[in-house]
Structures are given as C-alpha cells and as structure tokens.
Scaffold this motif. Sequence first.
Motif, PDB file in Angstrom:
ATOM      1  N   GLY A 122      -6.908  -2.511   2.823  1.00 41.42           N
ATOM      2  CA  GLY A 122      -5.616  -3.036   2.420  1.00 41.42           C
ATOM      3  C   GLY A 122      -5.535  -4.521   2.739  1.00 41.42           C
TER       4      GLY A 122
ATOM      5  N   PHE B  20       3.486  -3.591  -1.456  1.00 37.19           N
ATOM      6  CA  PHE B  20       2.622  -2.407  -1.515  1.00 37.19           C
ATOM      7  C   PHE B  20       1.988  -2.269  -2.907  1.00 37.19           C
ATOM      8  CE2 PHE B  20       4.832  -0.140   2.182  1.00 37.19           C
ATOM      9  CZ  PHE B  20       3.721  -0.223   2.999  1.00 37.19           C
TER      10      PHE B  20
ATOM     11  N   THR C 149      -0.940  -4.188   2.889  1.00 41.84           N
ATOM     12  CA  THR C 149      -0.567  -3.129   3.836  1.00 41.84           C
ATOM     13  C   THR C 149      -0.196  -3.667   5.220  1.00 41.84           C
ATOM     14  OG1 THR C 149      -2.926  -2.816   4.296  1.00 41.84           O
ATOM     15  CG2 THR C 149      -1.901  -1.322   2.697  1.00 41.84           C
ATOM     16  N   THR C 150      -0.422  -4.963   5.448  1.00 41.91           N
ATOM     17  CA  THR C 150       0.005  -5.634   6.678  1.00 41.91           C
ATOM     18  C   THR C 150       0.573  -6.986   6.285  1.00 41.91           C
ATOM     19  OG1 THR C 150      -1.690  -4.517   8.002  1.00 41.91           O
ATOM     20  CG2 THR C 150      -0.695  -6.489   8.943  1.00 41.91           C
TER      21      THR C 150
ATOM     22  N   MET D 217       5.083  -0.298   6.308  1.00 40.79           N
ATOM     23  CA  MET D 217       4.391  -1.590   6.356  1.00 40.79           C
ATOM     24  C   MET D 217       4.293  -2.087   7.795  1.00 40.79           C
ATOM     25  SD  MET D 217       2.994  -4.107   4.553  1.00 40.79           S
ATOM     26  CE  MET D 217       3.634  -4.131   2.879  1.00 40.79           C
TER      27      MET D 217
ATOM     28  N   ASP E 220      -6.011   2.145   6.136  1.00 41.98           N
ATOM     29  CA  ASP E 220      -5.284   1.301   5.196  1.00 41.98           C
ATOM     30  C   ASP E 220      -6.277   0.870   4.118  1.00 41.98           C
ATOM     31  OD1 ASP E 220      -3.377   1.539   7.160  1.00 41.98           O
ATOM     32  OD2 ASP E 220      -3.113  -0.611   7.490  1.00 41.98           O
TER      33      ASP E 220
ATOM     34  N   VAL F  94      -2.503   2.794  -3.282  1.00 41.35           N
ATOM     35  CA  VAL F  94      -2.500   2.176  -1.959  1.00 41.35           C
ATOM     36  C   VAL F  94      -2.210   3.238  -0.921  1.00 41.35           C
ATOM     37  CG1 VAL F  94      -1.455   0.409  -0.482  1.00 41.35           C
ATOM     38  CG2 VAL F  94      -1.673   0.002  -2.953  1.00 41.35           C
TER      39      VAL F  94
ATOM     40  N   LYS G 275      -1.571   3.832   3.272  1.00 44.71           N
ATOM     41  CA  LYS G 275      -1.222   3.236   4.560  1.00 44.71           C
ATOM     42  C   LYS G 275      -1.306   4.318   5.623  1.00 44.71           C
ATOM     43  CE  LYS G 275       0.213   0.126   7.450  1.00 44.71           C
ATOM     44  NZ  LYS G 275      -0.657  -1.005   7.815  1.00 44.71           N
TER      45      LYS G 275
END
Length: 416
Positions: free
Chosen positions: A74, A138, A143-144, A174, A380, A404, A406
């Motif tokens: 991610g 997203f 993801t961060t 998140m 992630d 995606v 997470k």
Amino acid sequence: MVDLLLIRGNIFTPIDDGKPKTLKRMDELASIEDGAIAVKDGVIVDIGKTDDLFKKHRDTKNIVDANFRAVLPGFVDPHTHALFVGTREKEFDMRLAGKSYMEILNAGGGILNSVKRLRSATIEQLRDELKKRIKTFFEYGTTTLEVKSGYGLDFENEIKMLTAIALTKKETPMDIAATFIGAHAIPEEFKDKKEEYVKLVVERMIPYIAEHKLAEFVDVFCEEGVYTPEETLRIIEAGLKHSLKAKIHADEIASIGCSELALKTKLSSCDHLLKIKESGIEALKQSGTMATLLPITAFSLKEEFADGRRLVDSGVGVALATDFNPGSSYSESMPFAITLAVLNMGLTPREAIVASTLNSAYVLGREKLVGSLEVGKQADFVLLKENSYLFIPYHAGVNPIYAVYKRGERVFSAGC
C-alpha cells in the motif's frame, strides 16, 4: 488457520534492510511471479509461491485470487494538507492568468483563504470532511497517510484541527500520522508582529500539543516572505524539545538556506526542494535527512520539477507524496505522483515505487509496520488492474487500482 490467503499474484516489493533505500538500492524491487501472501490478525505471516503457500494454508476460508494482477505494498503518503474546508478553484484560474503563488497569498488568497473557512467549521464538520477524503485516498491505493494542521493559525483552531484528525484516526482503518504546522503562513492578525506569533507557536501551541499527544511531527513553511531559516530552527527545536519529530517545507519557491538546516537540527525530511542548491543536497546527504518530493504541486503550479535524479544519484533518500491540498495540489492520487516523478523528475519506475512505499514509511517512522510486503509487517497491499507496476506510469491518466487491503481487510474494490 490464516485469516486470508491471496494467491496467483505478481508480487513486487522493496525489501527492508533497516535503512532507507538510496543510490542503486533504490532501483531494486523483489518479485514473485504467481505469488501468494498469507495473513493472520492483520499481519503477513507467510509469503512465497502460490503452490507452496496453498499447500500450507489451503484450509483458510478466505482465499483471494489475484488472477496474476500486480500486487504492491500500500502507498504511504507522507505529506498532505488533507484537512480543509472548501476548495480554491478560482485561484487555479488566477494562476492560469499569470498570478504567482506568493501574489495570491499576499492578496489574502492561498492558505489565508482556507484559514478563514476553517475557523468557522466545527470539529465534527472537519472530521466528516477528512473521512470523506480518506475514502478517495483508499481508492488510489494509499493505506498510510500524513495529515497536517496549518489552516487554523491560532491556538484554538490549530488544536481544533488536530483534535479532528485524532477523532478521524479512531473512526477509519487508515493509518494517520498527524503533523502540527502552525507556522504554515503568517496570520493576518499578526502580519506586522510575526515575532509574537512565533512565540505563540513555540511557547504555547507546541507544549500543549505535545502534552496532549495531538501530533507526531512539527513542520514549518520555511520560505522567502514566510518563515526564515532562523525562525524555522526556533520552532523545530521547540518541537524536538517536546519529543515531536520534525520536518520542513524547504526550497520550494526560493533557496534561502532552509534545506541546509538539516546539518543544524534533526529532521525526518525536507519537502518540496524545487530550488535546492548543492549545499542543501550535501546537507541532506550528510545528515541522512530524507527528501520528500511533491511532483503534483510542481505540475499544478506549472513550475520546474525538483531534480529527483540528481538527489538519488547524490545518495539522498527520496520519498514521494501528493501534497494534497485545496490550492496547489488538488489530487489524492499517489499513482499520479509516481507517473510525474518518472516522466518529469528522472526517477525510474522502480525508484518511484520505492519512494512511494518503503522510503515514505521511513519518513513517517513506520518502516517496521508498512512500506514493504514482508513477514511481520501489516498486510497493507494493493492489486493493480494490470500485471505489472510499469502500468502505473505507462497507462497515465487512469486509476490503476483494482483492490486495496488494509491489515488484511478489503477497503476498496473497483466497481464496488
């Protein structure tokens, strides 16, 4: 039994060897064709070939078939101004007509325009605005996320912004790193008494924010006509004294000695760097300070791009970010940042992926959790619509993200 088993993916990831990637190491991605990832409690517990992992974990009830799509870590976006009220599309039109960033700011637009709107908003309104934007982040594979304050520019409203970020962190999957940037501009009410405002930031805001754990980082807009290197150093040192990590906006519009501060204090990153000089590059290299480049901003302002190739070849660790904000970079898309970095900053596609994942994780101090697909790190990851990361810069202008995940949970799927 594992919670999730992803199979038949073309996995591409940097390998974390304990420090940011630089020089030739930045141009390396490990790959596993027909690869698989096993996830338990949100963490990667196994990674390898599909045949091998399927034999070991075939009893799992949640099997995701990547169908040979590319699988990447991610994205980690380490520089955004994602919390704001209202947009500034009229200023976009003004820039197209020839007005400069500083001309718009000095006329009460720019950051000061956003300040006026934010001060009238409630914490709940701010939280809802940020949660809405996080959904879009997203969708583009982030993801961060780092989120700054800086549109309050007084004690009450800077605290309000950071409180809204803290509330959002509790209500979204998140990962968010909060940054205090009370020194983002000079408030109109302090236009002729900047020293008083610097003292307010140093003596009241920073101690309160640190005591209440409202931010991880302190940031300053070190720039001609905004905050001098000397003022920036005072603010940064106050943050470090109160256990905040530090980063700065540097050398965006002019080179006035901001990136050179890396030799005088401990900085996680210097950001922008469109106008960085050789002395600044050497300061970043000697101090081990990361360079966070913001290509969408240069694109939007129609400015010359930062020289990413020169920074990488000089041995500086380079990260990428969107700089998402309502004025100079209205885009949440890390794939767009990657594309611009490849086409306009001289980075290779592999360097741009590393800069958007592992190196960005190092900027935020989250390298032990995210940034690469390895056993022990959070699950992630993103699935692309195509079978290679090369399609991100190659198929420009579209969203390349198919799905995606997470911490092993799907947070976005194209068409859903």
